[in-house]
Design a protein around this motif. Structure first.
Motif, PDB file in Angstrom:
ATOM      1  N   ALA A   1      36.258   6.881  32.175  1.00  0.00           N
ATOM      2  CA  ALA A   1      37.232   5.987  31.551  1.00  0.00           C
ATOM      3  C   ALA A   1      38.581   6.689  31.501  1.00  0.00           C
ATOM      4  O   ALA A   1      38.709   7.772  30.957  1.00  0.00           O
ATOM      5  N   GLY A   2      39.589   6.079  32.098  1.00  0.00           N
ATOM      6  CA  GLY A   2      40.897   6.706  32.115  1.00  0.00           C
ATOM      7  C   GLY A   2      41.968   5.799  32.658  1.00  0.00           C
ATOM      8  O   GLY A   2      41.729   4.618  32.903  1.00  0.00           O
ATOM      9  N   GLU A   3      43.140   6.365  32.826  1.00  0.00           N
ATOM     10  CA  GLU A   3      44.283   5.625  33.347  1.00  0.00           C
ATOM     11  C   GLU A   3      45.023   6.462  34.376  1.00  0.00           C
ATOM     12  O   GLU A   3      44.898   7.674  34.420  1.00  0.00           O
ATOM     13  N   PHE A   4      45.831   5.786  35.202  1.00  0.00           N
ATOM     14  CA  PHE A   4      46.609   6.430  36.248  1.00  0.00           C
ATOM     15  C   PHE A   4      48.025   6.719  35.770  1.00  0.00           C
ATOM     16  O   PHE A   4      48.563   5.998  34.949  1.00  0.00           O
ATOM     17  N   SER A   5      48.627   7.745  36.333  1.00  0.00           N
ATOM     18  CA  SER A   5      50.068   7.943  36.242  1.00  0.00           C
ATOM     19  C   SER A   5      50.509   8.506  37.584  1.00  0.00           C
ATOM     20  O   SER A   5      49.719   9.113  38.301  1.00  0.00           O
ATOM     21  N   VAL A   6      51.750   8.288  37.929  1.00  0.00           N
ATOM     22  CA  VAL A   6      52.277   8.796  39.200  1.00  0.00           C
ATOM     23  C   VAL A   6      53.499   9.647  38.880  1.00  0.00           C
ATOM     24  O   VAL A   6      54.342   9.263  38.080  1.00  0.00           O
ATOM     25  N   ARG A   7      53.547  10.850  39.481  1.00  0.00           N
ATOM     26  CA  ARG A   7      54.646  11.775  39.211  1.00  0.00           C
ATOM     27  C   ARG A   7      54.928  12.613  40.452  1.00  0.00           C
ATOM     28  O   ARG A   7      54.049  12.816  41.281  1.00  0.00           O
ATOM     29  N   PRO A   8      56.158  13.102  40.564  1.00  0.00           N
ATOM     30  CA  PRO A   8      56.480  13.968  41.696  1.00  0.00           C
ATOM     31  C   PRO A   8      56.023  15.399  41.419  1.00  0.00           C
ATOM     32  O   PRO A   8      56.065  15.865  40.284  1.00  0.00           O
ATOM     33  N   LEU A   9      55.559  16.061  42.450  1.00  0.00           N
ATOM     34  CA  LEU A   9      55.174  17.474  42.381  1.00  0.00           C
ATOM     35  C   LEU A   9      55.667  18.167  43.636  1.00  0.00           C
ATOM     36  O   LEU A   9      55.698  17.562  44.712  1.00  0.00           O
ATOM     37  N   ARG A  10      56.007  19.426  43.491  1.00  0.00           N
ATOM     38  CA  ARG A  10      56.306  20.221  44.688  1.00  0.00           C
ATOM     39  C   ARG A  10      54.990  20.458  45.414  1.00  0.00           C
ATOM     40  O   ARG A  10      53.967  20.682  44.791  1.00  0.00           O
ATOM     41  N   ARG A  11      55.016  20.390  46.729  1.00  0.00           N
ATOM     42  CA  ARG A  11      53.794  20.503  47.529  1.00  0.00           C
ATOM     43  C   ARG A  11      52.969  21.755  47.184  1.00  0.00           C
ATOM     44  O   ARG A  11      51.752  21.661  47.054  1.00  0.00           O
ATOM     45  N   PRO A  12      53.578  22.930  46.973  1.00  0.00           N
ATOM     46  CA  PRO A  12      52.762  24.107  46.620  1.00  0.00           C
ATOM     47  C   PRO A  12      52.075  23.993  45.252  1.00  0.00           C
ATOM     48  O   PRO A  12      51.109  24.695  44.981  1.00  0.00           O
ATOM     49  N   ARG A  13      52.548  23.101  44.396  1.00  0.00           N
ATOM     50  CA  ARG A  13      51.978  22.951  43.054  1.00  0.00           C
ATOM     51  C   ARG A  13      50.874  21.896  42.975  1.00  0.00           C
ATOM     52  O   ARG A  13      50.320  21.652  41.906  1.00  0.00           O
ATOM     53  N   LEU A  14      50.555  21.274  44.102  1.00  0.00           N
ATOM     54  CA  LEU A  14      49.467  20.283  44.117  1.00  0.00           C
ATOM     55  C   LEU A  14      48.155  20.958  43.726  1.00  0.00           C
ATOM     56  O   LEU A  14      47.871  22.067  44.171  1.00  0.00           O
ATOM     57  N   PRO A  15      47.348  20.292  42.900  1.00  0.00           N
ATOM     58  CA  PRO A  15      46.026  20.851  42.588  1.00  0.00           C
ATOM     59  C   PRO A  15      45.193  20.995  43.866  1.00  0.00           C
ATOM     60  O   PRO A  15      45.335  20.210  44.809  1.00  0.00           O
ATOM     61  N   ARG A  16      44.350  21.982  43.902  1.00  0.00           N
ATOM     62  CA  ARG A  16      43.536  22.236  45.100  1.00  0.00           C
ATOM     63  C   ARG A  16      42.675  21.048  45.490  1.00  0.00           C
ATOM     64  O   ARG A  16      42.396  20.821  46.649  1.00  0.00           O
ATOM     65  N   ARG A  17      42.213  20.299  44.497  1.00  0.00           N
ATOM     66  CA  ARG A  17      41.303  19.188  44.776  1.00  0.00           C
ATOM     67  C   ARG A  17      42.024  17.876  45.077  1.00  0.00           C
ATOM     68  O   ARG A  17      41.389  16.856  45.257  1.00  0.00           O
ATOM     69  N   ALA A  18      43.351  17.894  45.128  1.00  0.00           N
ATOM     70  CA  ALA A  18      44.111  16.671  45.412  1.00  0.00           C
ATOM     71  C   ALA A  18      43.754  16.153  46.804  1.00  0.00           C
ATOM     72  O   ALA A  18      43.599  16.916  47.746  1.00  0.00           O
ATOM     73  N   ARG A  19      43.620  14.839  46.895  1.00  0.00           N
ATOM     74  CA  ARG A  19      43.270  14.200  48.169  1.00  0.00           C
ATOM     75  C   ARG A  19      44.409  13.303  48.620  1.00  0.00           C
ATOM     76  O   ARG A  19      45.010  12.604  47.814  1.00  0.00           O
ATOM     77  N   PRO A  20      44.691  13.281  49.928  1.00  0.00           N
ATOM     78  CA  PRO A  20      45.771  12.420  50.420  1.00  0.00           C
ATOM     79  C   PRO A  20      45.381  10.942  50.341  1.00  0.00           C
ATOM     80  O   PRO A  20      44.233  10.575  50.528  1.00  0.00           O
ATOM     81  N   LEU A  21      46.379  10.109  50.065  1.00  0.00           N
ATOM     82  CA  LEU A  21      46.179   8.660  49.997  1.00  0.00           C
ATOM     83  C   LEU A  21      46.930   7.988  51.148  1.00  0.00           C
ATOM     84  O   LEU A  21      47.991   7.421  50.957  1.00  0.00           O
ATOM     85  N   GLY A  22      46.404   8.084  52.321  1.00  0.00           N
ATOM     86  CA  GLY A  22      46.951   7.362  53.458  1.00  0.00           C
ATOM     87  C   GLY A  22      48.211   7.929  54.080  1.00  0.00           C
ATOM     88  O   GLY A  22      48.494   7.677  55.223  1.00  0.00           O
ATOM     89  N   THR A  23      49.001   8.673  53.357  1.00  0.00           N
ATOM     90  CA  THR A  23      50.240   9.233  53.878  1.00  0.00           C
ATOM     91  C   THR A  23      50.366  10.666  53.397  1.00  0.00           C
ATOM     92  O   THR A  23      49.724  11.045  52.414  1.00  0.00           O
TER      93      THR A  23
END
Length: 108
Positions: free
Chosen positions: A34-56
């Motif tokens: 159970a949760g909610e989404f938020s969208v925010r900018p991040l510098r590419r080196p600061r992306l979490p290791r488990r982040a997955r690309p969404l089409g682009t």
């Protein structure tokens, strides 16, 4: 794969080496999903290791958010607020709850 669209304002607001990240915020104590989404900018080196690309290569998501957003058409916009950038999506405000309950999004 997800159909993510960035408006010209969103593309312009992203800086060099920046990407957009859909984060997942847990809102339920009894159910980890159970949760909610938020969208925010991040510098590419600061992306979490488990982040997955969404089409682009400009949009990534937390693994839990990725599961819910895969296959959905989502438009991301940026609305400047004084000197800050506010990235928003066209997802309904209760998108996370709908996903957790297995309710599909209505056609827009």
């Amino acid at each position: 794969m997800s159909r993510i669209t960035l408006t010209p304002a969103a593309r312009e607001a992203l800086g060099d080496e920046e990407v957009l990240f859909f984060d997942w915020h847990v809102t339920g104590l009894c159910c980890a999903d159970a949760g909610e989404f938020s969208v925010r900018p991040l510098r590419r080196p600061r992306l979490p290791r488990r982040a997955r690309p969404l089409g682009t290569d400009l949009v990534y998501a937390h693994p839990t958010a990725w599961v819910h957003l895969t296959g959905l058409p989502v438009t991301i916009d940026c609305r400047p607020l004084w000197r800050w950038r506010r990235f928003t999506s066209d997802l309904p405000p209760d998108a996370g709850l709908r996903c957790c309950l297995g309710r599909p999004f209505m056609a827009r």
